[in-house]
Design a protein around this motif. Structure first.
Motif, PDB file in Angstrom:
ATOM      1  N   LYS A   1       0.830  -1.207   0.000  1.00  0.00           N
ATOM      2  CA  LYS A   1       0.000   0.000   0.000  1.00  0.00           C
ATOM      3  C   LYS A   1       0.865   1.258   0.000  1.00  0.00           C
ATOM      4  CE  LYS A   1      -3.756   2.252   2.550  1.00  0.00           C
ATOM      5  NZ  LYS A   1      -4.674   2.138   3.712  1.00  0.00           N
ATOM      6  N   SER A   2       2.001   1.229   0.693  1.00  0.00           N
ATOM      7  CA  SER A   2       2.858   2.409   0.825  1.00  0.00           C
ATOM      8  C   SER A   2       3.791   2.606  -0.363  1.00  0.00           C
ATOM      9  CB  SER A   2       3.694   2.297   2.110  1.00  0.00           C
ATOM     10  OG  SER A   2       2.863   2.220   3.248  1.00  0.00           O
ATOM     11  N   TYR A   3       4.372   1.502  -0.854  1.00  0.00           N
ATOM     12  CA  TYR A   3       5.399   1.613  -1.899  1.00  0.00           C
ATOM     13  C   TYR A   3       4.869   1.448  -3.324  1.00  0.00           C
ATOM     14  CZ  TYR A   3       8.502   1.206   2.121  1.00  0.00           C
ATOM     15  OH  TYR A   3       9.135   1.391   3.323  1.00  0.00           O
ATOM     16  N   TYR A   4       3.679   0.895  -3.449  1.00  0.00           N
ATOM     17  CA  TYR A   4       3.076   0.724  -4.778  1.00  0.00           C
ATOM     18  C   TYR A   4       1.653   1.289  -4.764  1.00  0.00           C
ATOM     19  CZ  TYR A   4       6.950  -2.548  -5.474  1.00  0.00           C
ATOM     20  OH  TYR A   4       8.191  -3.124  -5.562  1.00  0.00           O
ATOM     21  N   PRO A   5       1.507   2.582  -4.541  1.00  0.00           N
ATOM     22  CA  PRO A   5       0.170   3.183  -4.396  1.00  0.00           C
ATOM     23  C   PRO A   5      -0.708   3.042  -5.629  1.00  0.00           C
ATOM     24  CG  PRO A   5       1.846   4.884  -4.627  1.00  0.00           C
ATOM     25  CD  PRO A   5       2.577   3.590  -4.409  1.00  0.00           C
ATOM     26  N   LYS A   6      -0.118   3.131  -6.837  1.00  0.00           N
ATOM     27  CA  LYS A   6      -0.914   3.011  -8.051  1.00  0.00           C
ATOM     28  C   LYS A   6      -1.483   1.601  -8.189  1.00  0.00           C
ATOM     29  CE  LYS A   6       1.251   6.621 -10.886  1.00  0.00           C
ATOM     30  NZ  LYS A   6       1.934   6.903 -12.171  1.00  0.00           N
ATOM     31  N   GLU A   7      -0.613   0.616  -7.975  1.00  0.00           N
ATOM     32  CA  GLU A   7      -1.065  -0.764  -8.091  1.00  0.00           C
ATOM     33  C   GLU A   7      -2.077  -1.099  -6.997  1.00  0.00           C
ATOM     34  OE1 GLU A   7       2.006   0.254  -8.264  1.00  0.00           O
ATOM     35  OE2 GLU A   7       2.844  -0.465 -10.164  1.00  0.00           O
ATOM     36  N   PHE A   8      -1.856  -0.540  -5.807  1.00  0.00           N
ATOM     37  CA  PHE A   8      -2.796  -0.790  -4.709  1.00  0.00           C
ATOM     38  C   PHE A   8      -4.157  -0.159  -5.011  1.00  0.00           C
ATOM     39  CE2 PHE A   8      -4.833   0.129  -0.640  1.00  0.00           C
ATOM     40  CZ  PHE A   8      -4.741  -1.105  -0.017  1.00  0.00           C
ATOM     41  N   HIS A   9      -4.143   1.018  -5.610  1.00  0.00           N
ATOM     42  CA  HIS A   9      -5.400   1.666  -6.002  1.00  0.00           C
ATOM     43  C   HIS A   9      -6.167   0.772  -6.979  1.00  0.00           C
ATOM     44  CE1 HIS A   9      -8.241   4.581  -7.671  1.00  0.00           C
ATOM     45  NE2 HIS A   9      -7.799   4.220  -8.863  1.00  0.00           N
ATOM     46  N   ILE A  10      -5.457   0.192  -7.930  1.00  0.00           N
ATOM     47  CA  ILE A  10      -6.102  -0.700  -8.897  1.00  0.00           C
ATOM     48  C   ILE A  10      -6.625  -1.951  -8.179  1.00  0.00           C
ATOM     49  CG2 ILE A  10      -5.769  -2.096 -10.984  1.00  0.00           C
ATOM     50  CD1 ILE A  10      -3.487  -0.078 -11.691  1.00  0.00           C
ATOM     51  N   GLY A  11      -5.866  -2.410  -7.185  1.00  0.00           N
ATOM     52  CA  GLY A  11      -6.298  -3.550  -6.401  1.00  0.00           C
ATOM     53  C   GLY A  11      -7.604  -3.271  -5.672  1.00  0.00           C
ATOM     54  N   GLU A  12      -7.742  -2.060  -5.139  1.00  0.00           N
ATOM     55  CA  GLU A  12      -8.991  -1.669  -4.474  1.00  0.00           C
ATOM     56  C   GLU A  12     -10.145  -1.599  -5.479  1.00  0.00           C
ATOM     57  OE1 GLU A  12      -7.721   1.986  -2.454  1.00  0.00           O
ATOM     58  OE2 GLU A  12      -8.112   0.929  -0.568  1.00  0.00           O
ATOM     59  N   TYR A  13      -9.831  -1.054  -6.652  1.00  0.00           N
ATOM     60  CA  TYR A  13     -10.831  -0.991  -7.725  1.00  0.00           C
ATOM     61  C   TYR A  13     -11.288  -2.399  -8.086  1.00  0.00           C
ATOM     62  CZ  TYR A  13     -12.533  -0.671 -12.568  1.00  0.00           C
ATOM     63  OH  TYR A  13     -13.266  -0.797 -13.717  1.00  0.00           O
ATOM     64  N   ALA A  14     -10.336  -3.323  -8.221  1.00  0.00           N
ATOM     65  CA  ALA A  14     -10.650  -4.695  -8.602  1.00  0.00           C
ATOM     66  C   ALA A  14     -11.468  -5.388  -7.511  1.00  0.00           C
ATOM     67  CB  ALA A  14      -9.363  -5.470  -8.860  1.00  0.00           C
ATOM     68  N   ARG A  15     -11.084  -5.195  -6.269  1.00  0.00           N
ATOM     69  CA  ARG A  15     -11.807  -5.812  -5.153  1.00  0.00           C
ATOM     70  C   ARG A  15     -13.263  -5.348  -5.130  1.00  0.00           C
ATOM     71  NH1 ARG A  15     -12.486  -3.592   0.052  1.00  0.00           N
ATOM     72  NH2 ARG A  15     -13.309  -5.108   1.553  1.00  0.00           N
ATOM     73  N   THR A  16     -13.475  -4.055  -5.307  1.00  0.00           N
ATOM     74  CA  THR A  16     -14.828  -3.511  -5.327  1.00  0.00           C
ATOM     75  C   THR A  16     -15.618  -4.085  -6.494  1.00  0.00           C
ATOM     76  OG1 THR A  16     -14.085  -1.440  -4.310  1.00  0.00           O
ATOM     77  CG2 THR A  16     -16.185  -1.386  -5.487  1.00  0.00           C
ATOM     78  N   LEU A  17     -14.972  -4.199  -7.644  1.00  0.00           N
ATOM     79  CA  LEU A  17     -15.626  -4.736  -8.841  1.00  0.00           C
ATOM     80  C   LEU A  17     -16.061  -6.181  -8.629  1.00  0.00           C
ATOM     81  CD1 LEU A  17     -16.331  -4.223 -11.858  1.00  0.00           C
ATOM     82  CD2 LEU A  17     -14.062  -5.117 -12.422  1.00  0.00           C
ATOM     83  N   VAL A  18     -15.167  -6.993  -8.073  1.00  0.00           N
ATOM     84  CA  VAL A  18     -15.481  -8.408  -7.833  1.00  0.00           C
ATOM     85  C   VAL A  18     -16.605  -8.539  -6.815  1.00  0.00           C
ATOM     86  CG1 VAL A  18     -14.598 -10.571  -6.896  1.00  0.00           C
ATOM     87  CG2 VAL A  18     -13.180  -9.227  -8.447  1.00  0.00           C
ATOM     88  N   ASN A  19     -16.517  -7.789  -5.737  1.00  0.00           N
ATOM     89  CA  ASN A  19     -17.549  -7.876  -4.699  1.00  0.00           C
ATOM     90  C   ASN A  19     -18.931  -7.524  -5.242  1.00  0.00           C
ATOM     91  OD1 ASN A  19     -15.812  -8.732  -2.707  1.00  0.00           O
ATOM     92  ND2 ASN A  19     -15.484  -6.701  -1.846  1.00  0.00           N
ATOM     93  N   LYS A  20     -18.973  -6.519  -6.099  1.00  0.00           N
ATOM     94  CA  LYS A  20     -20.244  -6.091  -6.671  1.00  0.00           C
ATOM     95  C   LYS A  20     -20.758  -7.089  -7.706  1.00  0.00           C
ATOM     96  CE  LYS A  20     -22.492  -2.210  -9.024  1.00  0.00           C
ATOM     97  NZ  LYS A  20     -22.308  -0.835  -9.579  1.00  0.00           N
ATOM     98  N   ALA A  21     -19.867  -7.532  -8.583  1.00  0.00           N
ATOM     99  CA  ALA A  21     -20.283  -8.415  -9.675  1.00  0.00           C
ATOM    100  C   ALA A  21     -20.693  -9.795  -9.179  1.00  0.00           C
ATOM    101  CB  ALA A  21     -19.156  -8.543 -10.701  1.00  0.00           C
TER     102      ALA A  21
END
Length: 282
Positions: free
Chosen positions: A123-143
């Motif tokens: 989360k601290s050293y790869y903020p862009k990738e972590f942001h995408i990870g949060e986006y993906a998690r939200t997408l999976v949970n919803k779908a």
């Protein structure tokens, strides 16, 4: 223009174009289609060429093992990631991410939550990738109407980080490969059963061992984890945990380094999965 040779599912089709076989996929691309029909190039979201490529073969195996919805979700995540990062990802991301999401949902449905001990670092050293990870998690949970834990954002980010670096030549590649080979052979021997090395379940197992080795040499092994979960897995999967302990003994003897219980727990889960599916395949 491509001509369909086989519809694999609603999102994946095998086609022939310019005399070559390719696997192509896109949301609904195979819906209502039959062998011999044509597909315009603008309908194709991603191509895998050639069919003989090992990554393509892995994808073909996944078609039978994973619901088409994971193809659609992965495609949406990868498209978002490439746009957000401003660069293309290695094609291997389609295999590793689809498989990871499927397994993550399986674990969530069974109430098994394996804590990511490098969550803060990612989360601290790869903020862009972590942001995408949060986006993906939200997408999976919803779908899928599921509830993946917060740690999954970091797990997904890890796959994205790897997909950006997978084409780089690593000076320690032989060292990594040697350790992976030794661990895999040790586990296969300890299981005392024939393992189908062509199965998708074996490929999943190898992928986990590779990530374990990467964490090992990066000094990022998961530790200080859930003692209760470790004991639960040991009781539920004794044969798999026994094999995991053999890996611990091997690593301690060869590398003089301790393998934490967190890693043993995760490894045992994958070994048991390999063992169970191997019995079903047999």
């Amino acid at each position: 223009m491509s001509h369909i040779k086989k519809v694999l599912n609603s999102s994946v089709v095998l086609v022939e174009k310019d005399g070559k076989e390719m696997v192509v996929f896109g949301k609904g691309i195979g819906y209502g289609k039959k062998t011999g029909m044509s597909i315009e190039d603008n309908q194709v979201d991603q191509s895998f060429l050639p069919v003989e490529n090992i990554q393509t073969q892995q994808l073909l195996d996944l078609v039978d093992a994973i619901s088409p919805v994971y193809f659609d979700i992965t495609q949406e995540i990868v498209q978002y990631a490439e746009q957000y990062l401003g660069s293309p990802l290695n094609l291997s991301i389609y295999f590793t991410l689809m498989d990871h999401l499927n397994f993550a949902v399986e674990r969530a449905e069974k109430g098994i939550n394996i804590i990511n001990r490098v969550y803060w670092e990612i989360k601290s050293y790869y903020p862009k990738e972590f942001h995408i990870g949060e986006y993906a998690r939200t997408l999976v949970n919803k779908a899928l109407e599921t509830n993946l834990p917060e740690e999954e954002a970091a797990n997904i980010a890890f796959h994205l980080i790897n997909a950006q670096n997978s084409d780089n030549q690593n000076a320690d590649g032989m060292k990594y490969a040697k350790m992976v080979g030794s661990i895999v052979n040790l586990i296969r021997y300890s299981l005392n059963t024939t393992v189908n090395t062509e199965s998708i379940h074996y490929v999943r197992f190898i992928t986990h061992v590779k990530f374990f080795v990467e964490r090992f040499f990066a000094d990022e092994l998961m530790e200080k984890g859930d003692k209760e979960l470790f004991e639960q897995i040991a009781i539920l999967y004794p044969q798999a945990m026994n094999s995991a302990f053999k890996v611990k003994e091997y690593v301690g003897k060869i590398y003089d380094k301790e393998v934490p219980n967190d890693e043993l727990t995760y490894l045992a889960v994958h070994i048991n999965r390999l063992l169970n599916y191997n019995e079903l395949d047999g």
